[in-house]
Write a protein that holds these residues in place. Structure first.
Motif, short mmCIF file in Angstrom:
data_model
loop_
_atom_site.label_atom_id
_atom_site.label_comp_id
_atom_site.label_asym_id
_atom_site.label_seq_id
_atom_site.Cartn_x
_atom_site.Cartn_y
_atom_site.Cartn_z
N LEU A 37 -6.92 -0.92 -1.83
CA LEU A 37 -6.94 -0.96 -0.72
C LEU A 37 -7.80 -2.30 0.03
O LEU A 37 -7.18 -2.65 1.04
CB LEU A 37 -7.72 0.35 -0.23
N SER A 56 -4.90 -4.81 -0.10
CA SER A 56 -4.08 -4.73 1.17
C SER A 56 -4.55 -5.14 2.54
O SER A 56 -3.90 -5.41 3.28
CB SER A 56 -3.22 -3.32 1.10
N ILE A 57 -5.76 -4.58 2.76
CA ILE A 57 -6.35 -4.73 4.17
C ILE A 57 -6.81 -6.23 4.25
O ILE A 57 -6.18 -6.93 5.39
CB ILE A 57 -7.72 -3.94 4.11
N VAL A 77 0.88 -1.33 -0.11
CA VAL A 77 0.15 0.04 -0.16
C VAL A 77 0.95 1.45 -0.01
O VAL A 77 1.93 1.34 0.50
CB VAL A 77 -1.00 -0.03 1.19
N ARG A 85 -9.60 3.03 5.78
CA ARG A 85 -9.00 3.23 4.59
C ARG A 85 -9.46 4.59 3.83
O ARG A 85 -10.27 5.14 4.24
CB ARG A 85 -9.23 1.96 3.67
N ILE A 130 0.53 3.89 5.01
CA ILE A 130 -0.37 3.43 6.50
C ILE A 130 -0.07 4.41 7.42
O ILE A 130 0.99 5.03 7.86
CB ILE A 130 0.16 2.08 6.91
N GLU A 187 -4.24 4.84 -0.37
CA GLU A 187 -3.72 4.94 -1.92
C GLU A 187 -3.63 6.28 -2.33
O GLU A 187 -4.74 7.01 -2.25
CB GLU A 187 -4.56 4.01 -2.66
N HIS A 210 -5.10 2.67 6.08
CA HIS A 210 -4.47 2.37 4.82
C HIS A 210 -4.86 3.64 3.73
O HIS A 210 -6.01 3.94 3.53
CB HIS A 210 -5.00 1.05 4.06
#
Length: 231
Positions: free
Chosen positions: A109, A112-113, A61, A135, A64, A76, A74
């Motif tokens: 997102l 990645s989570i 990502v 996010r 963070i 982007e 998170h």
């Protein structure tokens, strides 16, 4: 007020000179300028998730953001002029040359989570806790007006645009849908900083240093003999 803890402390010149990363540089500099020392910002985060018997995807990502009251957010970051085309159900970034680039910040997102959650739940003390990861998407070059239509999975409160960058602490707090349990949030922020922002030095044991030195002495001695032979 002291500034946020940043990992890395400063961006490499190669990143600052990279036109494709200009939006990330803008967010990094805004975080360094506007966030207090209760924040930790991790840039360009990646982790290897796969282990024997575990097929979860690896994760990465752009940023963070960690806070003891909010846990982890998170982020982007996408530069350029942002357009949502409902007919194609897609987001696009328009660069300075008017070229269109499809972007997928919400998908990134989610991935990645979902990739990080199993790793966090495998850590001591987190197996049975309700871990909440927020996010947000960051558009530092564009302004989201009242008449802008955004994708259904991208509500306005998780979007940080050019104007929101000037009030970054408030914008990041707004992105957290539900205030997490404070104790869990604090522990989560601490564990993620240790896990994703750790500094480690690989030590060279003394016996190896001695062995290396002896090898160098022997090599130099052999070289000296060769030179003497030539003379």
């Amino acid at each position: 007020t002291r500034m946020a803890r940043l990992f890395p402390r400063a961006l490499p010149e190669s990143v600052r000179r990279d036109a494709k990363r200009s939006a990330e540089v803008k967010f990094f500099d805004a975080a360094a300028r506007l966030l207090g020392d209760d924040w930790t910002i991790l840039y360009s985060v990646a982790w290897l998730q796969r282990t024997p018997g575990n097929l979860s995807p690896d994760g990465e990502v752009d940023f963070i953001a960690l806070h003891p009251d909010l846990g982890a957010i998170h982020l982007e970051v996408k530069g350029g002029r942002i357009v949502f085309d409902a007919a194609r159900s897609s987001l696009f970034s328009i660069d300075r040359h008017d070229r269109e680039h499809a972007i997928y910040p919400l998908d990134q997102l989610r991935k990645s989570i979902y990739a990080l959650l199993p790793k966090l739940r495998s850590l001591p003390g987190f197996r049975h806790k309700a871990i909440q990861l927020a996010r947000a998407v960051v558009f530092p070059d564009d302004v989201v007006g009242r008449n802008h239509v955004l994708p259904p999975d991208c509500p306005r409160h998780i979007v940080i645009d050019r104007e929101d960058m000037g009030r970054l602490p408030k914008s990041l707090r707004r992105a957290v849908d539900f205030p997490p349990d404070k104790q869990v949030a604090t522990e989560l922020a601490q564990v993620m900083e240790r896990y994703l922002g750790a500094t480690t030095e690989l030590r060279n044991p003394l016996r190896h240093e001695i062995s290396d030195a002896e090898g160098e002495i022997l090599r130099l001695t052999a070289e000296q003999f060769r030179i003497l032979d030539v003379l």
